[in-house]
Scaffold this motif. Structure first.
Motif, PDB file in Angstrom:
ATOM      1  N   TYR A 131       0.896  -1.026   0.166  1.00 17.03           N
ATOM      2  CA  TYR A 131      -0.115  -0.207  -0.073  1.00 17.03           C
ATOM      3  C   TYR A 131       1.072   1.208  -0.082  1.00 17.03           C
ATOM      4  N   GLU A 132       1.961   1.330   0.697  1.00 15.02           N
ATOM      5  CA  GLU A 132       2.680   2.317   0.628  1.00 15.02           C
ATOM      6  C   GLU A 132       3.453   2.672  -0.615  1.00 15.02           C
ATOM      7  N   GLN A 133       3.509   1.620  -1.662  1.00 17.08           N
ATOM      8  CA  GLN A 133       4.366   1.854  -2.868  1.00 17.08           C
ATOM      9  C   GLN A 133       3.370   2.347  -3.775  1.00 17.08           C
ATOM     10  N   GLN A 134       2.113   1.927  -3.732  1.00 16.81           N
ATOM     11  CA  GLN A 134       0.819   2.316  -4.439  1.00 16.81           C
ATOM     12  C   GLN A 134      -0.303   2.116  -3.854  1.00 16.81           C
ATOM     13  N   PRO A 135      -1.127   3.128  -3.350  1.00 15.21           N
ATOM     14  CA  PRO A 135      -2.398   2.837  -2.503  1.00 15.21           C
ATOM     15  C   PRO A 135      -3.584   1.860  -3.698  1.00 15.21           C
ATOM     16  N   PHE A 136      -3.952   0.851  -2.806  1.00 17.97           N
ATOM     17  CA  PHE A 136      -5.040  -0.130  -3.486  1.00 17.97           C
ATOM     18  C   PHE A 136      -5.966  -0.291  -2.478  1.00 17.97           C
ATOM     19  N   GLU A 137      -6.892  -1.022  -3.020  1.00 24.84           N
ATOM     20  CA  GLU A 137      -8.117  -1.628  -2.255  1.00 24.84           C
ATOM     21  C   GLU A 137      -7.885  -3.102  -2.461  1.00 24.84           C
ATOM     22  N   LEU A 138      -8.305  -4.107  -1.397  1.00 20.68           N
ATOM     23  CA  LEU A 138      -8.281  -5.678  -1.787  1.00 20.68           C
ATOM     24  C   LEU A 138      -9.619  -5.816  -1.377  1.00 20.68           C
ATOM     25  N   ILE A 139     -10.508  -6.225  -2.434  1.00 26.85           N
ATOM     26  CA  ILE A 139     -11.669  -6.686  -2.420  1.00 26.85           C
ATOM     27  C   ILE A 139     -11.967  -7.935  -3.032  1.00 26.85           C
ATOM     28  N   ASP A 140     -12.575  -8.776  -1.730  1.00 28.58           N
ATOM     29  CA  ASP A 140     -12.596 -10.064  -2.243  1.00 28.58           C
ATOM     30  C   ASP A 140     -11.468 -10.835  -2.922  1.00 28.58           C
ATOM     31  N   GLY A 141     -10.111 -10.463  -2.172  1.00 28.55           N
ATOM     32  CA  GLY A 141      -9.107 -10.858  -2.576  1.00 28.55           C
ATOM     33  C   GLY A 141      -8.430 -10.456  -4.167  1.00 28.55           C
ATOM     34  N   GLU A 142      -9.180  -9.318  -4.805  1.00 30.66           N
ATOM     35  CA  GLU A 142      -8.741  -8.762  -5.697  1.00 30.66           C
ATOM     36  C   GLU A 142      -8.052  -7.458  -5.493  1.00 30.66           C
ATOM     37  N   VAL A 143      -6.872  -7.058  -6.032  1.00 28.33           N
ATOM     38  CA  VAL A 143      -5.939  -5.929  -5.632  1.00 28.33           C
ATOM     39  C   VAL A 143      -6.731  -4.917  -6.840  1.00 28.33           C
ATOM     40  N   ILE A 144      -7.082  -3.793  -6.416  1.00 30.92           N
ATOM     41  CA  ILE A 144      -7.829  -2.526  -7.263  1.00 30.92           C
ATOM     42  C   ILE A 144      -6.999  -1.469  -6.876  1.00 30.92           C
ATOM     43  N   PRO A 145      -6.125  -0.974  -7.856  1.00 34.26           N
ATOM     44  CA  PRO A 145      -5.402   0.249  -7.489  1.00 34.26           C
ATOM     45  C   PRO A 145      -6.455   1.245  -7.491  1.00 34.26           C
ATOM     46  N   MET A 146      -5.968   2.200  -6.583  1.00 37.67           N
ATOM     47  CA  MET A 146      -6.575   3.494  -6.309  1.00 37.67           C
ATOM     48  C   MET A 146      -6.120   4.691  -7.280  1.00 37.67           C
ATOM     49  N   THR A 147      -6.892   5.358  -7.842  1.00 37.76           N
ATOM     50  CA  THR A 147      -6.679   6.523  -8.565  1.00 37.76           C
ATOM     51  C   THR A 147      -6.375   7.759  -7.790  1.00 37.76           C
ATOM     52  N   PRO A 148      -5.350   8.656  -8.394  1.00 40.26           N
ATOM     53  CA  PRO A 148      -5.259   9.904  -7.589  1.00 40.26           C
ATOM     54  C   PRO A 148      -6.372  10.853  -7.417  1.00 40.26           C
ATOM     55  N   MET A 149      -6.385  11.531  -6.310  1.00 39.34           N
ATOM     56  CA  MET A 149      -7.930  12.205  -6.129  1.00 39.34           C
ATOM     57  C   MET A 149      -7.557  13.766  -7.309  1.00 39.34           C
ATOM     58  N   LYS A 150      -8.635  14.294  -7.585  1.00 36.99           N
ATOM     59  CA  LYS A 150      -8.616  15.412  -8.263  1.00 36.99           C
ATOM     60  C   LYS A 150      -8.888  16.557  -7.470  1.00 36.99           C
ATOM     61  N   TYR A 151      -8.622  17.626  -7.824  1.00 43.44           N
ATOM     62  CA  TYR A 151      -8.666  19.043  -7.193  1.00 43.44           C
ATOM     63  C   TYR A 151      -9.865  19.005  -6.274  1.00 43.44           C
ATOM     64  N   LYS A 152     -10.935  18.959  -6.902  1.00 42.99           N
ATOM     65  CA  LYS A 152     -12.390  19.191  -6.249  1.00 42.99           C
ATOM     66  C   LYS A 152     -12.293  18.084  -5.100  1.00 42.99           C
ATOM     67  N   HIS A 153     -12.087  16.931  -5.446  1.00 37.15           N
ATOM     68  CA  HIS A 153     -12.519  16.033  -4.445  1.00 37.15           C
ATOM     69  C   HIS A 153     -11.376  16.188  -3.030  1.00 37.15           C
ATOM     70  N   ASN A 154     -10.294  16.591  -3.366  1.00 37.03           N
ATOM     71  CA  ASN A 154      -9.144  16.635  -2.595  1.00 37.03           C
ATOM     72  C   ASN A 154      -9.777  17.909  -1.584  1.00 37.03           C
ATOM     73  N   LEU A 155     -10.195  18.942  -2.371  1.00 39.28           N
ATOM     74  CA  LEU A 155     -10.659  20.451  -1.448  1.00 39.28           C
ATOM     75  C   LEU A 155     -11.709  19.728  -0.557  1.00 39.28           C
ATOM     76  N   ILE A 156     -12.641  19.118  -1.151  1.00 36.47           N
ATOM     77  CA  ILE A 156     -14.057  18.537  -0.124  1.00 36.47           C
ATOM     78  C   ILE A 156     -13.370  17.706   0.829  1.00 36.47           C
ATOM     79  N   GLN A 157     -12.557  16.828   0.569  1.00 35.04           N
ATOM     80  CA  GLN A 157     -11.926  16.165   1.665  1.00 35.04           C
ATOM     81  C   GLN A 157     -11.117  16.777   2.699  1.00 35.04           C
ATOM     82  N   LYS A 158     -10.530  18.092   2.321  1.00 34.82           N
ATOM     83  CA  LYS A 158      -9.775  18.952   3.228  1.00 34.82           C
ATOM     84  C   LYS A 158     -10.705  19.529   4.087  1.00 34.82           C
TER      85      LYS A 158
END
Length: 79
Positions: free
Chosen positions: A19-46
């Motif tokens: 996860y430290e190398q590339q964030p991902f989710e492990l769903i039912d044993g499948e590795v799903i890479p997480m995409t980087p956040m966009k500006y608006k999403h990051n602003l709302i999260q902040k």
């Protein structure tokens, strides 16, 4: 980059290291890479995160983190 693999099992230590190398989710044993956040999403999260920090500071309850891996764990060290 993380290669998608079907029905993968990994230890918690391996999960954390990968996860430290590339964030991902492990769903039912499948590795799903997480995409980087966009500006608006990051602003709302902040803004939401800062409200949690305000609450934490004013009440002394809990801890606020903007993003971190977590594990829904039963009794084993395997995900």
């Amino acid at each position: 980059m993380i290669e998608q693999q079907k029905q993968q099992r990994m230890s918690l230590a391996d999960f954390t290291l990968q996860y430290e190398q590339q964030p991902f989710e492990l769903i039912d044993g499948e590795v799903i890479p997480m995409t980087p956040m966009k500006y608006k999403h990051n602003l709302i999260q902040k803004r939401i995160f800062l409200k949690f920090v305000d609450y934490e500071t004013s009440t002394g309850m809990g801890e606020a983190f903007s993003e971190m891996p977590f594990v829904l764990k039963d009794t084993s060290d395997w995900l």
